[in-house]
Design an enzyme around this catalytic site. Sequence first.
Site, PDB file in Angstrom:
ATOM      1  N   ASP A 195     -10.029   2.345   2.911  1.00 20.50           N
ATOM      2  CA  ASP A 195     -10.068   1.587   4.159  1.00 20.50           C
ATOM      3  C   ASP A 195     -10.835   2.327   5.253  1.00 20.50           C
ATOM      4  OD1 ASP A 195      -8.677  -0.678   3.309  1.00 20.50           O
ATOM      5  OD2 ASP A 195      -6.728   0.187   3.781  1.00 20.50           O
ATOM      6  N   LYS A 198       0.814  -1.214   0.000  1.00 21.19           N
ATOM      7  CA  LYS A 198       0.000   0.000   0.000  1.00 21.19           C
ATOM      8  C   LYS A 198       0.849   1.266   0.000  1.00 21.19           C
ATOM      9  CE  LYS A 198      -4.051  -2.097   2.178  1.00 21.19           C
ATOM     10  NZ  LYS A 198      -5.039  -2.000   3.286  1.00 21.19           N
TER      11      LYS A 198
END
Length: 276
Positions: free
Chosen positions: A101, A65
């Site tokens: 997220d 990420k």
Amino acid sequence: MDLYAVVGNPVKHSLSPEIHQAFAAETGERLRYDKLFAPVDGFAAAADEFFAHGGRGLNVTLPFKGEACRWVTQAQPAAARCGAVNTIALEGGKTLGFNTDGIGLVRDLEAQAVRITGRSLLLIGAGGAVSGILDALVEADPAAVLIANRTFAKAEALAERHGAMVSASSLEGLDGRFDLIINGTSVGVSDISADPDGEAGLISPRLAAGAQCYDLFYSRDGQTPFCRWAKRAGAAWVSDGLGMLVEQAAAAFAIWRGRAPSTRDLLRSLRSGTAA
């Protein structure tokens, strides 16, 4: 047919193809969604090849990420602030990076009637998982957020980016009363697994007693090591992160296809193992 994938290492376990194919079936979108394994040092090469061969979008999971945030042509503000991208979209020849997220977590908590506003939050860990959810939690207006991490300096650096509402602590000597405790570290999972009674866990079981506890990690049955530990500690409510996984995927799907799929029926079918 448009091609999408989740890239990670490991990635074999990922439920993302199952989730996105269900979204496609519900919305009538025609797409293919694959798993893409990349070597630890091979994210950029894998992403380059994927988009060069017609890929339209990527989900990004551990450990890529942070690297994805640096790789994309442009990271959107929320992703740039946390330094992590979990969704990449190809638009106008450019790769745009997003982080869904945080909104995925908040939506899952809301769906389970867990309130954030005005409450005291403890976040365990100061890595990419916690950094990726912090903006969305702060925007939900809690009374206070404490980031606790083994390395205090890392927690402090993360807290300083978010103003007076967010403070930092080392794990050693952590004390206080918290309404909602969120585990964002796999190290803690390992510790708790090694010590099922919780005596060598990340935090004292006393802190979890009476609190609501949420694990960013997930399993189909909802019984992650942290969830089992929190239940033994007397938590008032416990949840793993499978709902967050589904909700962040729905947000990514909406970015890619412009359509917001429903989520809760799919979550129930994933729990029961009956998802198509």
